[in-house]
Design a protein around this motif. Structure first.
Motif, PDB file in Angstrom:
ATOM      1  N   GLY A 145       0.835  -1.208   0.000  1.00  0.00           N
ATOM      2  CA  GLY A 145       0.000   0.000   0.000  1.00  0.00           C
ATOM      3  C   GLY A 145       0.868   1.255   0.000  1.00  0.00           C
ATOM      4  N   VAL A 146       1.976   1.213   0.727  1.00  0.00           N
ATOM      5  CA  VAL A 146       2.871   2.378   0.788  1.00  0.00           C
ATOM      6  C   VAL A 146       3.560   2.575  -0.566  1.00  0.00           C
ATOM      7  CG1 VAL A 146       4.872   3.395   1.962  1.00  0.00           C
ATOM      8  CG2 VAL A 146       3.248   2.009   3.257  1.00  0.00           C
ATOM      9  N   ILE A 147       3.977   1.482  -1.183  1.00  0.00           N
ATOM     10  CA  ILE A 147       4.631   1.590  -2.502  1.00  0.00           C
ATOM     11  C   ILE A 147       3.650   2.209  -3.510  1.00  0.00           C
ATOM     12  CG2 ILE A 147       5.598   0.250  -4.445  1.00  0.00           C
ATOM     13  CD1 ILE A 147       6.707  -1.703  -2.314  1.00  0.00           C
ATOM     14  N   ALA A 148       2.413   1.716  -3.490  1.00  0.00           N
ATOM     15  CA  ALA A 148       1.401   2.243  -4.425  1.00  0.00           C
ATOM     16  C   ALA A 148       1.157   3.731  -4.155  1.00  0.00           C
ATOM     17  CB  ALA A 148       0.105   1.447  -4.298  1.00  0.00           C
ATOM     18  N   ASN A 165      12.434   7.709  -0.365  1.00  0.00           N
ATOM     19  CA  ASN A 165      12.052   6.318  -0.169  1.00  0.00           C
ATOM     20  C   ASN A 165      13.018   5.633   0.801  1.00  0.00           C
ATOM     21  OD1 ASN A 165      11.698   3.551  -0.424  1.00  0.00           O
ATOM     22  ND2 ASN A 165      11.110   3.672  -2.579  1.00  0.00           N
ATOM     23  N   LEU A 166      12.546   5.350   1.997  1.00  0.00           N
ATOM     24  CA  LEU A 166      13.399   4.687   2.997  1.00  0.00           C
ATOM     25  C   LEU A 166      12.853   3.297   3.312  1.00  0.00           C
ATOM     26  CD1 LEU A 166      14.146   7.699   5.381  1.00  0.00           C
ATOM     27  CD2 LEU A 166      15.534   6.848   3.508  1.00  0.00           C
ATOM     28  N   CYS A 190       1.214   5.534   7.243  1.00  0.00           N
ATOM     29  CA  CYS A 190       2.343   5.511   6.287  1.00  0.00           C
ATOM     30  C   CYS A 190       1.844   5.805   4.865  1.00  0.00           C
ATOM     31  CB  CYS A 190       3.052   4.165   6.313  1.00  0.00           C
ATOM     32  SG  CYS A 190       4.013   3.903   7.806  1.00  0.00           S
ATOM     33  N   GLU A 191       0.691   5.258   4.532  1.00  0.00           N
ATOM     34  CA  GLU A 191       0.158   5.490   3.175  1.00  0.00           C
ATOM     35  C   GLU A 191      -0.166   6.968   2.967  1.00  0.00           C
ATOM     36  OE1 GLU A 191      -3.036   2.905   1.841  1.00  0.00           O
ATOM     37  OE2 GLU A 191      -1.960   1.204   2.693  1.00  0.00           O
ATOM     38  N   ARG A 192      -0.769   7.582   3.981  1.00  0.00           N
ATOM     39  CA  ARG A 192      -1.092   9.015   3.857  1.00  0.00           C
ATOM     40  C   ARG A 192       0.179   9.838   3.679  1.00  0.00           C
ATOM     41  NH1 ARG A 192      -4.767   7.900   7.492  1.00  0.00           N
ATOM     42  NH2 ARG A 192      -3.545   8.668   9.243  1.00  0.00           N
ATOM     43  N   LEU A 193       1.195   9.495   4.479  1.00  0.00           N
ATOM     44  CA  LEU A 193       2.463  10.221   4.401  1.00  0.00           C
ATOM     45  C   LEU A 193       3.089  10.058   3.007  1.00  0.00           C
ATOM     46  CD1 LEU A 193       4.319  11.769   6.471  1.00  0.00           C
ATOM     47  CD2 LEU A 193       5.667   9.671   6.562  1.00  0.00           C
ATOM     48  N   ALA A 194       2.983   8.850   2.468  1.00  0.00           N
ATOM     49  CA  ALA A 194       3.555   8.570   1.148  1.00  0.00           C
ATOM     50  C   ALA A 194       2.808   9.361   0.070  1.00  0.00           C
ATOM     51  CB  ALA A 194       3.492   7.078   0.860  1.00  0.00           C
ATOM     52  N   GLU A 195       1.492   9.365   0.181  1.00  0.00           N
ATOM     53  CA  GLU A 195       0.685   9.994  -0.858  1.00  0.00           C
ATOM     54  C   GLU A 195       0.785  11.518  -0.802  1.00  0.00           C
ATOM     55  OE1 GLU A 195      -2.965   8.149  -1.376  1.00  0.00           O
ATOM     56  OE2 GLU A 195      -3.629   9.541  -2.921  1.00  0.00           O
ATOM     57  N   GLU A 196       0.757  12.061   0.439  1.00  0.00           N
ATOM     58  CA  GLU A 196       0.694  13.528   0.568  1.00  0.00           C
ATOM     59  C   GLU A 196       2.065  14.176   0.565  1.00  0.00           C
ATOM     60  OE1 GLU A 196      -1.624  14.052   4.103  1.00  0.00           O
ATOM     61  OE2 GLU A 196      -3.363  13.063   3.195  1.00  0.00           O
ATOM     62  N   ARG A 197       3.087  13.467   1.105  1.00  0.00           N
ATOM     63  CA  ARG A 197       4.406  14.113   1.216  1.00  0.00           C
ATOM     64  C   ARG A 197       5.514  13.346   0.486  1.00  0.00           C
ATOM     65  NH1 ARG A 197       4.371  17.462   6.793  1.00  0.00           N
ATOM     66  NH2 ARG A 197       2.137  17.799   6.822  1.00  0.00           N
ATOM     67  N   GLY A 198       5.152  12.242  -0.129  1.00  0.00           N
ATOM     68  CA  GLY A 198       6.144  11.482  -0.895  1.00  0.00           C
ATOM     69  C   GLY A 198       7.238  10.883  -0.037  1.00  0.00           C
ATOM     70  N   VAL A 199       6.887  10.492   1.214  1.00  0.00           N
ATOM     71  CA  VAL A 199       7.880   9.901   2.118  1.00  0.00           C
ATOM     72  C   VAL A 199       7.510   8.443   2.371  1.00  0.00           C
ATOM     73  CG1 VAL A 199       8.728   9.933   4.505  1.00  0.00           C
ATOM     74  CG2 VAL A 199       8.488  12.080   3.239  1.00  0.00           C
ATOM     75  N   GLY A 200       8.461   7.535   2.141  1.00  0.00           N
ATOM     76  CA  GLY A 200       8.183   6.099   2.275  1.00  0.00           C
ATOM     77  C   GLY A 200       8.809   5.493   3.518  1.00  0.00           C
ATOM     78  N   PHE A 201       7.969   5.145   4.511  1.00  0.00           N
ATOM     79  CA  PHE A 201       8.401   4.406   5.699  1.00  0.00           C
ATOM     80  C   PHE A 201       7.670   3.063   5.705  1.00  0.00           C
ATOM     81  CE2 PHE A 201       8.652   8.687   8.211  1.00  0.00           C
ATOM     82  CZ  PHE A 201       9.904   8.957   7.667  1.00  0.00           C
ATOM     83  N   TRP A 202       8.305   2.058   6.273  1.00  0.00           N
ATOM     84  CA  TRP A 202       7.704   0.706   6.278  1.00  0.00           C
ATOM     85  C   TRP A 202       6.859   0.518   7.543  1.00  0.00           C
ATOM     86  CZ3 TRP A 202      10.682  -3.809   3.685  1.00  0.00           C
ATOM     87  CH2 TRP A 202       9.858  -4.943   3.617  1.00  0.00           C
ATOM     88  N   PRO A 203       5.551   0.246   7.405  1.00  0.00           N
ATOM     89  CA  PRO A 203       4.681   0.120   8.584  1.00  0.00           C
ATOM     90  C   PRO A 203       4.994  -1.121   9.427  1.00  0.00           C
ATOM     91  CG  PRO A 203       3.401   0.241   6.527  1.00  0.00           C
ATOM     92  CD  PRO A 203       4.824   0.061   6.137  1.00  0.00           C
ATOM     93  N   GLY A 204       4.862  -0.947  10.745  1.00  0.00           N
ATOM     94  CA  GLY A 204       5.160  -2.028  11.693  1.00  0.00           C
ATOM     95  C   GLY A 204       4.331  -3.285  11.513  1.00  0.00           C
ATOM     96  N   GLU A 205       3.141  -3.159  10.932  1.00  0.00           N
ATOM     97  CA  GLU A 205       2.272  -4.335  10.749  1.00  0.00           C
ATOM     98  C   GLU A 205       3.037  -5.509  10.128  1.00  0.00           C
ATOM     99  OE1 GLU A 205       1.087  -1.302  10.174  1.00  0.00           O
ATOM    100  OE2 GLU A 205      -1.089  -1.197  10.477  1.00  0.00           O
ATOM    101  N   ILE A 258       7.327   2.299  13.036  1.00  0.00           N
ATOM    102  CA  ILE A 258       7.725   2.328  11.625  1.00  0.00           C
ATOM    103  C   ILE A 258       9.214   1.998  11.511  1.00  0.00           C
ATOM    104  CG2 ILE A 258       5.985   3.904  10.715  1.00  0.00           C
ATOM    105  CD1 ILE A 258       7.996   6.211  11.233  1.00  0.00           C
ATOM    106  N   ARG A 259       9.580   1.449  10.346  1.00  0.00           N
ATOM    107  CA  ARG A 259      10.995   1.166  10.090  1.00  0.00           C
ATOM    108  C   ARG A 259      11.516   2.074   8.990  1.00  0.00           C
ATOM    109  NH1 ARG A 259      13.749  -3.895   7.093  1.00  0.00           N
ATOM    110  NH2 ARG A 259      13.537  -2.384   5.394  1.00  0.00           N
ATOM    111  N   LEU A 260      12.672   2.675   9.234  1.00  0.00           N
ATOM    112  CA  LEU A 260      13.326   3.521   8.223  1.00  0.00           C
ATOM    113  C   LEU A 260      14.637   2.851   7.826  1.00  0.00           C
ATOM    114  CD1 LEU A 260      11.426   5.512   9.750  1.00  0.00           C
ATOM    115  CD2 LEU A 260      13.156   7.259   9.425  1.00  0.00           C
ATOM    116  N   ALA A 261      14.857   2.683   6.529  1.00  0.00           N
ATOM    117  CA  ALA A 261      16.112   2.089   6.070  1.00  0.00           C
ATOM    118  C   ALA A 261      17.126   3.194   5.766  1.00  0.00           C
ATOM    119  CB  ALA A 261      15.852   1.246   4.823  1.00  0.00           C
ATOM    120  N   LEU A 262      18.354   2.779   5.558  1.00  0.00           N
ATOM    121  CA  LEU A 262      19.430   3.728   5.241  1.00  0.00           C
ATOM    122  C   LEU A 262      19.097   4.531   3.993  1.00  0.00           C
ATOM    123  CD1 LEU A 262      22.650   1.535   5.346  1.00  0.00           C
ATOM    124  CD2 LEU A 262      21.956   3.256   7.010  1.00  0.00           C
TER     125      LEU A 262
END
Ligand SMILES: Cc1ncc(COP(=O)(O)O)c(C=O)c1O
Length: 370
Positions: free
Chosen positions: A7-10, A21-22, A322-337, A345-349
């Motif tokens: 969902g975050v990627i989409a 994209n993290l 996370c999806e809202r953040l991705a869609e509205e601000r273009g920031v990709g974090f991986w949801p804990g689910e 949330i998980r942030l990669a390098l």
């Protein structure tokens, strides 16, 4: 199984500008020159045949030497298709349908996914970020007649928690008492920033500890699919058999190139640890200034951040946030689910040459008024 990540990627794809994209944890440095050079010399037609089922004997000897305290030989090592191929062969060798494997929550999503695919039952026990101290005690309440193994990563993906010597000894001791294998996934072993050095190098002679390693992160060779499993000879034979049945041996050219591993200087490993630490440090600074509770992990590639105070306390929908953040601000974090817990949330390098700008951009986007 559907991942919250999809969902975050989409949503990131719907964002009109460049994303920050993290999501994916890839190394931010090059593979060692010695191994690249060896690949150039040995990776041609002479390496085009099937290799031995457990890997090239010379590479097994090198890994035994490097990973052990002098007590290991090639009979303790099987070369695998990355750590993931090693885990798959290992689970296939150890569990029958209905058998249980205990793992921490949150954890690397592949553990429960693989165990389920093999007909096993993953049993998640919450880990509270105390260097596995409480976990090592609590998880034994979940041991039952069908429990076969315990699996965890140290440094952990996603939390960065690392196992200390005391907890490792406690876990080995208790696993042995219950007749369980302890599978220690050391994919991020080269990236320990704090805490005691884990003396996992001496494989337990009474076949309790099994170690899984990888060249993906520590040598920046994700695409080569190079990993290994270290255990007692009987287990190594079982894993080799499972690997042969499922996958055939790992590719020969990368194995030949890995024979240059002993030539890689210590300065390489120091340099990559510094590089990863530097990026995490800058990411922590940016996240803190943007109002998040971020800390440098004890090890690994990731920041694991508590966002529960930003979510509905009754239904903490981390994926939706996370999806809202991705869609509205273009920031990709991986949801804990996807790691088995809500509210984190998980942030990669950050990747690439422009990573500093990317981190600044991240801070700007997160700090902007709604
Ligand atoms: C904890 C953990 N184990 C294993 C792997 C897989 O490593 P490999 O690329 O060697 O299969 C990863 C990859 O992200 C990981 O995070």
């Amino acid at each position: 199984m559907k991942r919250a990540l999809d969902g975050v990627i989409a949503a990131l794809e719907r964002y009109p500008g460049d994303p920050v994209n993290l999501l994916v944890g890839e190394p931010c440095f090059d593979p060692p020159a010695e191994i690249q050079e060896m690949f150039g010399r040995t990776g041609g037609a002479s390496a085009s045949g099937y290799g031995p089922p457990g890997g090239e004997p010379e590479l097994r000897a090198i890994l035994a030497d490097r990973e052990g305290d002098g007590s290991l030989g090639p009979e303790n090592v099987v070369v695998t298709h990355g750590a993931k191929g090693g885990l798959l062969a290992l689970f296939a060798a150890l569990i029958e349908p209905g058998d249980e494997v205990i793992h921490p929550l949150p954890c690397y999503p592949a553990y429960p996914a693989m165990i389920r695919k093999l007909g096993g039952v993953p049993v998640g026990i919450v880990e509270h970020g105390d260097a596995f101290e409480g976990w090592a005690r609590e998880m034994f309440t979940a041991v039952g007649p069908r429990t076969r193994a315990v699996v965890l990563s140290s440094p952990s993906n996603p939390t960065g928690t690392t196992l200390g010597n005391r907890e490792l000894s406690r876990l080995i001791h208790s696993c042995r008492k219950h007749g369980l294998r302890l599978i220690l996934d050391e994919a991020y072993a080269a990236f320990r920033f704090a805490g005691g050095i884990v003396e996992s190098s001496a494989v337990d002679p009474r076949d309790t500890l099994v170690r899984v390693g990888s060249a993906s992160k520590s040598l920046a060779l994700c695409g080569w699919r190079m990993g290994w499993v270290i255990g007692d000879p009987e287990l190594v034979t079982l894993v080799t058999g499972a690997q042969a049945a499922l996958l055939n041996p790992p590719a020969t050219p990368p194995q030949r190139a890995m024979l240059a591993l002993p030539e890689v200087p210590e300065s390489y490993f120091y340099g990559i640890r510094r590089a990863v630490y530097g990026r995490l440090e800058m990411l922590v600074g940016a996240m803190r200034r943007a109002g998040f509770d971020a800390e440098i992990p004890a090890g690994g590639f990731y920041l694991w951040i508590d966002i529960r105070d930003r979510l509905d306390p009754v239904i903490p929908d981390t994926a939706g946030w996370c999806e809202r953040l991705a869609e509205e601000r273009g920031v990709g974090f991986w949801p804990g689910e996807d790691f088995g817990v809500l509210g984190w949330i998980r942030l990669a390098l950050p990747q690439g040459d422009r990573w500093r700008e990317e981190v600044q951009e991240l801070e700007r986007r997160l700090s902007a008024e709604e």
